[in-house]
Design a protein around this motif. Structure first.
Motif, short mmCIF file in Angstrom:
data_model
loop_
_atom_site.label_atom_id
_atom_site.label_comp_id
_atom_site.label_asym_id
_atom_site.label_seq_id
_atom_site.Cartn_x
_atom_site.Cartn_y
_atom_site.Cartn_z
N VAL A 55 0.85 -1.18 0.00
CA VAL A 55 0.00 0.00 0.00
C VAL A 55 0.88 1.23 0.00
CG1 VAL A 55 -1.80 1.30 1.18
CG2 VAL A 55 -1.79 -1.18 1.34
N PHE A 56 0.52 2.18 -0.82
CA PHE A 56 1.25 3.44 -0.87
C PHE A 56 0.28 4.58 -0.58
CE2 PHE A 56 2.14 7.13 -3.68
CZ PHE A 56 3.24 7.62 -3.01
N THR A 57 0.65 5.42 0.39
CA THR A 57 -0.16 6.62 0.65
C THR A 57 0.76 7.83 0.68
OG1 THR A 57 0.03 6.32 3.03
CG2 THR A 57 -1.94 5.43 2.00
N GLN A 58 0.17 8.97 0.46
CA GLN A 58 0.99 10.18 0.40
C GLN A 58 0.24 11.33 1.06
OE1 GLN A 58 1.06 11.61 -3.83
NE2 GLN A 58 -0.29 9.88 -4.11
N ASP A 59 1.03 12.31 1.46
CA ASP A 59 0.45 13.51 2.04
C ASP A 59 0.33 14.53 0.94
OD1 ASP A 59 -0.23 15.74 3.36
OD2 ASP A 59 1.53 15.82 4.67
N TYR A 60 -0.89 15.00 0.72
CA TYR A 60 -1.13 15.92 -0.39
C TYR A 60 -0.94 17.38 -0.03
CZ TYR A 60 -2.73 12.89 -4.10
OH TYR A 60 -2.78 12.01 -5.12
N SER A 61 -0.58 17.64 1.22
CA SER A 61 -0.68 19.04 1.65
C SER A 61 0.42 19.93 1.10
CB SER A 61 -0.71 19.12 3.17
OG SER A 61 0.41 18.43 3.69
N ALA A 62 1.56 19.34 0.66
CA ALA A 62 2.63 20.21 0.17
C ALA A 62 3.09 19.75 -1.20
CB ALA A 62 3.80 20.19 1.13
N GLU A 63 2.61 20.40 -2.21
CA GLU A 63 3.04 20.01 -3.54
C GLU A 63 4.10 20.96 -4.05
OE1 GLU A 63 0.07 18.57 -6.15
OE2 GLU A 63 -0.10 16.94 -4.70
N ALA A 64 4.16 22.16 -3.48
CA ALA A 64 5.16 23.13 -3.92
C ALA A 64 6.44 22.92 -3.13
CB ALA A 64 4.64 24.53 -3.70
N ARG A 65 7.53 23.36 -3.70
CA ARG A 65 8.82 23.19 -3.05
C ARG A 65 8.82 23.96 -1.73
NH1 ARG A 65 13.76 20.92 -4.82
NH2 ARG A 65 15.17 21.29 -3.12
N GLY A 71 7.44 23.10 1.45
CA GLY A 71 6.59 22.59 2.53
C GLY A 71 6.99 21.18 2.91
N ALA A 72 6.48 20.72 4.06
CA ALA A 72 6.77 19.36 4.47
C ALA A 72 6.12 18.38 3.52
CB ALA A 72 6.26 19.13 5.89
N SER A 73 6.81 17.27 3.25
CA SER A 73 6.27 16.28 2.33
C SER A 73 6.56 14.90 2.89
CB SER A 73 6.93 16.45 0.96
OG SER A 73 6.46 15.46 0.07
N THR A 74 5.59 14.02 2.79
CA THR A 74 5.81 12.67 3.31
C THR A 74 5.02 11.64 2.51
OG1 THR A 74 5.66 11.25 5.27
CG2 THR A 74 3.97 12.93 5.03
N SER A 75 5.56 10.44 2.47
CA SER A 75 4.81 9.34 1.86
C SER A 75 5.12 8.07 2.65
CB SER A 75 5.17 9.18 0.39
OG SER A 75 6.52 8.80 0.22
N GLU A 76 4.22 7.09 2.50
CA GLU A 76 4.35 5.87 3.29
C GLU A 76 4.15 4.64 2.41
OE1 GLU A 76 2.61 7.69 7.49
OE2 GLU A 76 1.53 6.06 6.53
N VAL A 77 4.94 3.62 2.71
CA VAL A 77 4.81 2.36 1.98
C VAL A 77 4.76 1.23 2.99
CG1 VAL A 77 5.90 0.81 0.31
CG2 VAL A 77 6.12 3.29 0.03
N ILE A 78 3.81 0.34 2.79
CA ILE A 78 3.77 -0.88 3.60
C ILE A 78 3.88 -2.06 2.64
CG2 ILE A 78 2.43 -2.28 5.23
CD1 ILE A 78 1.04 0.35 6.07
N ILE A 79 4.82 -2.92 2.91
CA ILE A 79 5.03 -4.09 2.06
C ILE A 79 4.83 -5.33 2.91
CG2 ILE A 79 6.71 -5.35 0.62
CD1 ILE A 79 8.15 -2.61 0.23
N SER A 80 4.08 -6.28 2.39
CA SER A 80 3.76 -7.46 3.22
C SER A 80 3.53 -8.68 2.33
CB SER A 80 2.50 -7.17 4.04
OG SER A 80 2.12 -8.32 4.75
N ASP A 81 3.65 -9.84 2.95
CA ASP A 81 3.29 -11.07 2.23
C ASP A 81 1.80 -11.35 2.35
OD1 ASP A 81 5.91 -11.58 1.46
OD2 ASP A 81 6.37 -12.50 3.42
N GLU A 82 1.15 -10.68 3.28
CA GLU A 82 -0.29 -10.92 3.49
C GLU A 82 -1.09 -9.65 3.20
OE1 GLU A 82 -0.59 -12.24 7.52
OE2 GLU A 82 0.94 -13.77 7.15
N ASP A 83 -2.40 -9.80 3.20
CA ASP A 83 -3.27 -8.63 2.99
C ASP A 83 -2.94 -7.56 4.02
OD1 ASP A 83 -4.53 -9.80 0.94
OD2 ASP A 83 -6.41 -10.25 2.01
N ILE A 84 -2.99 -6.34 3.58
CA ILE A 84 -2.70 -5.23 4.48
C ILE A 84 -4.01 -4.57 4.88
CG2 ILE A 84 -1.55 -2.98 4.66
CD1 ILE A 84 0.41 -4.17 2.45
N ASP A 85 -4.26 -4.50 6.16
CA ASP A 85 -5.50 -3.87 6.61
C ASP A 85 -5.29 -2.37 6.76
OD1 ASP A 85 -6.82 -6.34 6.74
OD2 ASP A 85 -5.89 -6.74 8.68
N TYR A 86 -4.75 -1.98 7.90
CA TYR A 86 -4.53 -0.55 8.15
C TYR A 86 -3.48 -0.03 7.17
CZ TYR A 86 -3.69 3.73 10.83
OH TYR A 86 -3.58 5.03 11.23
#
Lengths: 378, 282, 82, 178
Positions: free
Chosen positions: D35-45, D47-62
């Motif tokens: 699952v990949f999620t991202q923070d949309y609040s800062a698209e311009a150079r 501001g704070a920017s963050t993204s998250e990745v969860i990698i798993s062998d099983e289904d990812i809930d949260y």
């Protein structure tokens, strides 16, 4: 010219892209829309992809124009869709009423964000559930579906279009700010396979009145340009489609518009029951929020708490039997100040508890777990 | 049987005669416009099964209810985008929007502007009776400055739209204005416009004796018609300055713009489909 | 009956009385004044016009069809004579 | 196996792109649940920017990072904003010129002058790809081939070469220095 269809395989898509691709696979060939976060990528994908499959995309001047255009397009027989978020739905609601009254199949995606008003444009909300049901004026039934993964966002589009076409009713396809922008892997089956899932609308027979219902209370739909000389009006009308502004005509029409959905609610209902069978506590949830709930239920089970999750995929008509059948206590986890909570209370014969967050982000699994512990007394 | 008789007989087939008499007041001009429209359609030999009439809400909005073709009485102000959906989905159909001034230019003004800008292939028959008739005679976006209505009891302080100005400035390829007094010119104008393509706009100044005329010294249907007769001046190809339409003043009518071969939105999109399917492999 | 020949085309006017709402455009705009307001009332209470050709007074229908065009109620049919 | 990775930095540094490429590689080319999620609040150079990745062998809930196994940072402000998300035994991966760590930060840190390396390659914009190469080698949770394919999916063909070099440089830096 050759149409370019999706190939079988795995894709890494956001919910918005999956919604657009799911719609196209489900036969949608007409999209009119107005950009709004977090649904804009649906419009972008449609603009790119629809002409590739011989479909049509138009960016209208506003949301009202967008929904009016898809209602018009649907009368030509096209599967038509628009996508927006809360502020856009608020503008569209008058014409959702027109589609209900004139029985036009359309799919309207609402990627819910924090609200009211402009709210939290980029973040998740679940405050438009009652609006999906009651947004337009008058007494009517509508269908609303809500997936919770990107794969399901793709797959459920077939249901959305099929139900819209089968019952000649708008389907509000709920997404949320989390699903819209979250990426997951999606498996797309071969085209022959997905095309088998498409259910086409009943077409009117020659000589049949345009609003003369079949036994299922749904009138087969005449199409523009085929000599039916249709007349459709948002006014109360008779089976010819002509205005008939009498209490008797209103009684007959509105009863049928409601009953054609309610009589088939069991066919429309879709839920996920996760570990509910022996549960003492069932958390009711839907959409992005249910991802946290499922994680919490698994954690609770590890602690020996008999928790389960009832995930509503069909939000409207409300799958009340699935509430009625359990003797567990309920927690309704939702990103608003309490909406579906009231529906669950209406049908539950046990205690119903709230778990609310105003939106912006979903609960963490630990927050849900804490509530499960409180309710279960462990 | 003469051509005119033929027309009249065929016209009955294009009417939902079981719904007549219609809802419009005695002397209302909308019926005259509808009559001219149907005759133009017949003179064009158009296939009625490929003709679609879309109306909004209001007195003129009821027109869709009387034409025996695929016809839609939609929501207030939304006739144009509804028609855009039909035309864009099925470019082979002839789609006509038949609606009133309040519907098309107040609540629906933004749709008019943008549909004209995009040059959708639609014929817009805009019946302008200077007022909101069905709700009882309030002032609208075309009510002349100074006119009396139920919401301008001291005279209208607004400046009205000049519809041909608006349409021409947006690039509409065919723009004309007539009054209901000009029955023959009106019919010829609609006939011509039906044979053209793009966003075609015909404004018809029409009488509302019931709620507009009686507050503005024209109580009877005939007195409104006489007003049109006396005050209108035919001036084809009039300049912007000449397209006058004022309270108690001149009504300049005529064919103001007629240009062929501006590509329509629908035509341009066919090119999009070609490009989308030909470019970049798959 | 000699006046008759002055007119190349002749017609009679049939009125669909139940559709009429009595605006009198037809009566007013008839160039030869062959239509008059009738005494009768239709079921909605309007006086429909009636055809009252008077050849002596040169009030002769010349099949111009103008009454048809002006009628807002689709209530008039001009039938030409052979 | 379930791995949670959080990326943080400033808008314009390609923080979202880093997450997306990693997630795309895991999901499509390494066949993992992801699952990949991202923070949309800062698209311009800036501001704070963050993204998250969860990698798993099983289904990812949260779908969000509860506690990160890896925190990949390209600014000091991102350290302040996201350090609480890192597990106690989690690993920090930082651009050493851009992230100033406070005294007492005792977790394992892998540092690389990613922006400087990118500048030497002729384009500071590929600093994020240098970081990804470094990340790939350091963590071993994803195959370099999958990463390269995902990079090619994301960037236009005319930039493939410089991105490939940036990725290699990042990997090499890890091999050399660790």
């Amino acid at each position: 010219m050759t149409e370019k269809h999706l190939k079988e395989g795995y894709y890494f898509w956001s919910g918005d892209v999956a919604a657009a691709e799911g719609a196209i696979a489900a036969g949608c060939r007409f999209y009119a829309g107005y950009p709004i976060t977090p649904s804009s990528e649906i419009a972008e994908q449609m603009a790119l992809r629809l002409p590739q499959v011989g479909g049509r995309f138009i960016e209208m001047e506003d949301e009202i124009g967008s929904i009016a255009a898809i209602i018009g397009a649907s009368w030509t027989g096209e599967r038509a869709m628009t996508a927006t978020a809360g502020p856009g739905i608020s503008l569209m609601n008058e014409n959702i009423g027109l589609a209900v009254m004139t029985e036009v199949p359309i799919v309207v995606v609402n990627a819910m964000r924090g609200a009211p008003s402009t709210g939290l444009p980029t973040l998740i909300g679940q405050g438009d559930l009652m609006q999906a049901r009651y947004g337009s004026h008058g007494s009517y039934e509508i269908i609303s579906l809500y997936p919770n993964s990107i794969q399901e966002t793709f797959d459920l589009m077939f249901d959305a279009f099929n139900l819209a076409e089968k019952y000649r009713v708008p389907v509000i396809y709920l997404l949320d700010g989390l699903l819209a922008h979250m990426y997951e892997r999606v498996y797309v089956p071969p085209r022959e396979e997905w095309e088998k899932r498409i259910v086409r609308r009943k077409r009117a027979r020659k000589g049949q009145l345009p609003y003369e219902p079949d036994e299922d209370l749904v009138p087969p739909m005449p199409l523009i340009g085929e000599g039916f000389r249709i007349h459709a009006t948002g006014l109360t009308h008779d089976e010819r489609g002509y205005p008939n502004l009498t209490p008797q005509a209103q009684e007959k029409l509105i009863r049928r518009l409601n009953e054609k959905i309610l009589r088939h609610e069991r066919e429309i209902w879709k839920v996920e029951e996760f570990m509910t069978e022996d549960a003492d506590v069932i958390v009711v949830s839907f959409g992005g929020e249910s991802r946290a709930v499922k994680a919490a239920v698994k954690k609770a089970r590890k602690e020996g708490i008999k928790a389960g999750m009832l995930r509503l995929i069909t939000i409207w008509p409300f799958p009340w039997e699935y509430i009625r059948k359990y003797s567990a206590d309920f927690i309704v986890a939702e990103l608003n100040y309490g909406q579906i909570y009231h529906k669950v209370r209406e049908y539950a014969e046990t205690k119903v508890h709230k778990l609310n967050k105003m939106g912006g982000e979903i609960h963490t699994p630990d927050e849900v777990l804490k509530r499960i512990r409180e309710v279960s007394g462990k | 049987m003469s051509i005119m008789e033929d027309l009249r007989r065929e016209e009955e087939k294009l009417l939902r005669t079981e719904r007549l008499p219609h809802v419009w007041c005695p002397g209302c001009g909308i019926g005259i416009v509808l009559n001219a429209f149907l005759r133009s359609v017949l003179r064009r030999n158009m296939d009625p099964n490929k003709l679609v009439v879309v109306s909004g809400i209001g007195c003129t909005g009821r027109a869709a209810g009387y034409v025996n073709v695929d016809s839609f009485h939609t929501t207030h102000g939304r006739a144009i985008p509804f028609a855009v959906g039909i035309k864009f989905a099925r470019p082979d159909l002839n789609v006509v929007v038949f609606s009133g001034d309040g519907d098309l230019f107040a609540i629906g003004g933004n749709h008019f502007i943008n549909a004209a800008r995009r040059n959708h292939d639609l014929l817009i028959i805009a019946v302008n009776n200077f007022t909101y008739g069905m709700t009882g005679g309030q002032h609208g976006p075309t009510t002349p400055t100074g006119a009396y209505t139920t919401t301008t009891p001291y005279g209208n302080p607004d400046r009205p739209f000049n519809i041909p100005h608006l349409a021409i400035s947006l690039g509409a390829p065919y723009v004309a204005r007539w009054t209901t007094y000009h029955v023959n010119q009106l019919q010829n104008s609609i006939h011509k416009a039906l044979g053209m393509k793009g966003f075609r706009v015909i404004e018809i100044i029409s009488q509302c004796p019931t709620v507009y005329g009686r507050r503005n010294y024209m109580r009877s249907p005939l007195s409104m018609m006489e007003y049109f007769q006396k005050n209108s001046i035919v001036k084809n190809d009039a300049t912007f300055e000449e397209m006058e339409l004022t309270y108690n003043g001149k009504i300049v009518v005529g064919e103001f713009r007629s240009v062929e071969d501006i590509p329509t939105y629908e035509e341009r999109y066919e090119d999009i489909i070609r490009r989308a399917q030909n470019e970049g492999g798959d | 009956m000699t006046e008759n020949k002055k007119f190349k085309r002749r017609a009679t006017v049939r009125v669909l009385e139940e559709r009429c709402k009595g605006c009198w455009y037809c009566v007013n705009y008839c160039p030869t004044k062959v239509l008059v307001v009738s005494e009768k009332l239709n079921s909605k209470g309007y006086h429909p016009p009636e055809f009252a050709e008077n050849i002596e007074e040169n009030k002769v229908c010349i099949a111009c069809h103008l009454c048809e065009l002006y009628c807002p109620d689709f209530a008039i049919v001009v039938e030409e004579l052979k | 196996m379930k791995v949670e990775i959080k990326f943080g930095g400033l808008g314009g540094q390609g923080i979202i792109t880093m997450g997306f490429i990693l997630a795309n590689a895991a999901a499509l080319y390494d066949g993992k649940e992801c699952v990949f999620t991202q923070d949309y609040s800062a698209e311009a150079r800036g501001g704070a920017s963050t993204s998250e990745v969860i990698i798993s062998d099983e289904d990812i809930d949260y779908p969000h990072v509860e506690k990160a196994d890896y925190l990949v940072l390209m600014s000091t402000s991102a350290y302040r904003d996201y350090i609480h998300k890192l597990k106690d035994d989690g690993i920090l991966i930082i651009d050493e010129d851009l992230v100033r760590l406070p005294e007492g930060e005792n977790r394992k840190v892998y540092a690389i002058p990613a922006t400087k390396i990118a500048e030497k390659l002729g384009n500071p914009i590929v600093a994020n790809i240098v970081m990804l190469g470094f990340f790939t080698e350091v963590t071993g949770i994803i195959s370099p081939d999958a990463m390269m394919q995902a990079i090619k999916d994301r960037v236009p063909k005319r930039f493939w070469e410089i991105n490939e070099r940036a990725f290699q440089e990042g990997m090499k830096h890890a091999e050399k220095n660790l």
